[in-house]
Design a protein around this motif. Sequence first.
Motif, PDB file in Angstrom:
ATOM      1  N   SER A 204       0.826  -1.211   0.000  1.00 14.75           N
ATOM      2  CA  SER A 204       0.000   0.000   0.000  1.00 14.75           C
ATOM      3  C   SER A 204       0.864   1.266   0.000  1.00 14.75           C
ATOM      4  O   SER A 204       0.404   2.344  -0.361  1.00 14.75           O
ATOM      5  N   GLN A 205       2.144   1.111   0.422  1.00 15.06           N
ATOM      6  CA  GLN A 205       3.058   2.264   0.468  1.00 15.06           C
ATOM      7  C   GLN A 205       3.821   2.440  -0.840  1.00 15.06           C
ATOM      8  O   GLN A 205       4.535   3.420  -1.006  1.00 15.06           O
ATOM      9  N   PHE A 206       3.695   1.480  -1.755  1.00 10.89           N
ATOM     10  CA  PHE A 206       4.431   1.552  -3.008  1.00 10.89           C
ATOM     11  C   PHE A 206       3.811   2.600  -3.932  1.00 10.89           C
ATOM     12  O   PHE A 206       2.600   2.710  -4.047  1.00 10.89           O
ATOM     13  N   ASP A 207       4.672   3.342  -4.578  1.00  9.03           N
ATOM     14  CA  ASP A 207       4.254   4.249  -5.632  1.00  9.03           C
ATOM     15  C   ASP A 207       4.472   3.490  -6.944  1.00  9.03           C
ATOM     16  O   ASP A 207       5.586   3.432  -7.467  1.00  9.03           O
ATOM     17  N   TYR A 208       3.419   2.886  -7.483  1.00  9.22           N
ATOM     18  CA  TYR A 208       3.575   2.006  -8.632  1.00  9.22           C
ATOM     19  C   TYR A 208       3.973   2.768  -9.895  1.00  9.22           C
ATOM     20  O   TYR A 208       4.649   2.223 -10.768  1.00  9.22           O
ATOM     21  N   THR A 209       3.560   4.019  -9.966  1.00 11.43           N
ATOM     22  CA  THR A 209       3.984   4.839 -11.106  1.00 11.43           C
ATOM     23  C   THR A 209       5.482   5.047 -11.071  1.00 11.43           C
ATOM     24  O   THR A 209       6.182   4.911 -12.089  1.00 11.43           O
ATOM     25  N   LEU A 210       5.997   5.349  -9.876  1.00  5.88           N
ATOM     26  CA  LEU A 210       7.431   5.539  -9.715  1.00  5.88           C
ATOM     27  C   LEU A 210       8.190   4.249 -10.013  1.00  5.88           C
ATOM     28  O   LEU A 210       9.219   4.269 -10.709  1.00  5.88           O
ATOM     29  N   LEU A 211       7.699   3.125  -9.517  1.00  4.25           N
ATOM     30  CA  LEU A 211       8.336   1.838  -9.786  1.00  4.25           C
ATOM     31  C   LEU A 211       8.383   1.547 -11.284  1.00  4.25           C
ATOM     32  O   LEU A 211       9.399   1.088 -11.818  1.00  4.25           O
ATOM     33  N   THR A 212       7.286   1.813 -11.969  1.00  4.41           N
ATOM     34  CA  THR A 212       7.211   1.558 -13.410  1.00  4.41           C
ATOM     35  C   THR A 212       8.189   2.439 -14.173  1.00  4.41           C
ATOM     36  O   THR A 212       8.925   1.965 -15.050  1.00  4.41           O
ATOM     37  N   LEU A 213       8.220   3.728 -13.829  1.00  2.15           N
ATOM     38  CA  LEU A 213       9.117   4.656 -14.517  1.00  2.15           C
ATOM     39  C   LEU A 213      10.582   4.331 -14.238  1.00  2.15           C
ATOM     40  O   LEU A 213      11.430   4.415 -15.136  1.00  2.15           O
TER      41      LEU A 213
END
Length: 257
Positions: A204-213
């Motif tokens: 829930s704390q993950f920024d998935y947009t940031l991970l993807t980029l």
Amino acid sequence: MEYIIICLAALIGSGLTLFSGFGLGTLLVPVFGLFFPIEMAILLTAIVHFLNNLFKLFLLGKSANLNVVLRFGIPAIIFAFLGAYVLSLLTDMQPLTDYQIGNHTFEIMPIKLIIGIVLLFFSLFEVVPSFVNLQFDKKYLPVGGILSGFFGGLSGNQGALRAAFLIRANLSKQSFIATGVVIACLVDISRLTVYSKQILNNQSQFDYTLLTLATLSAFIGAYFGNKLLKKVTLVTIQNIVTFMLILFAILLIIGII
């Protein structure tokens, strides 16, 4: 701002790791650590690192030396489990001590102390001549797997040690890089198995947009690094990043970050 910094670090780190032991994990852990708790930084780095290694495996995997992969990789897998388990123990430990500077209280946390020391150690592989040129006889490949796997599981830093052992394995440049990529994938799978509980608990704390980029940036770095697969020496960039790595490690150890 964190998007730009992290994606740039992923791009540069992914490209650099094709040419030396200096790699993506070395660069991304402290960069993620500027914006997330250190245990979260290691988890996020592990995810990006693994996905990027899969991409590099697609690009280069067919050139890997199976014999070296087995001799180095099997011990690495086993000890990556151990390193990742030690990390999970450190995460739950209480502060060793605390101190005050003005109105601010700083805590010396076991996980930050250990990771800071590991980062300092691996930064020596970039600046100390005797460490930069360190090589081990190929008969010590299983020992290299043990050390590289353990530190890979603990902090994500394994490239410098892996390179020091593989450099004497009589591999071509292409095979040297491909073999390192296969081993890195094995270590990543091993440590992510242990990290999986923490990843699920903290998703829930993950920024998935940031991970993807960040992952896409690493892909781009690997792609263009592969296109420029000659002896590229980016000394200035490496020295700047190494200095920042040392500074980050010190601030981590003394509890300021």
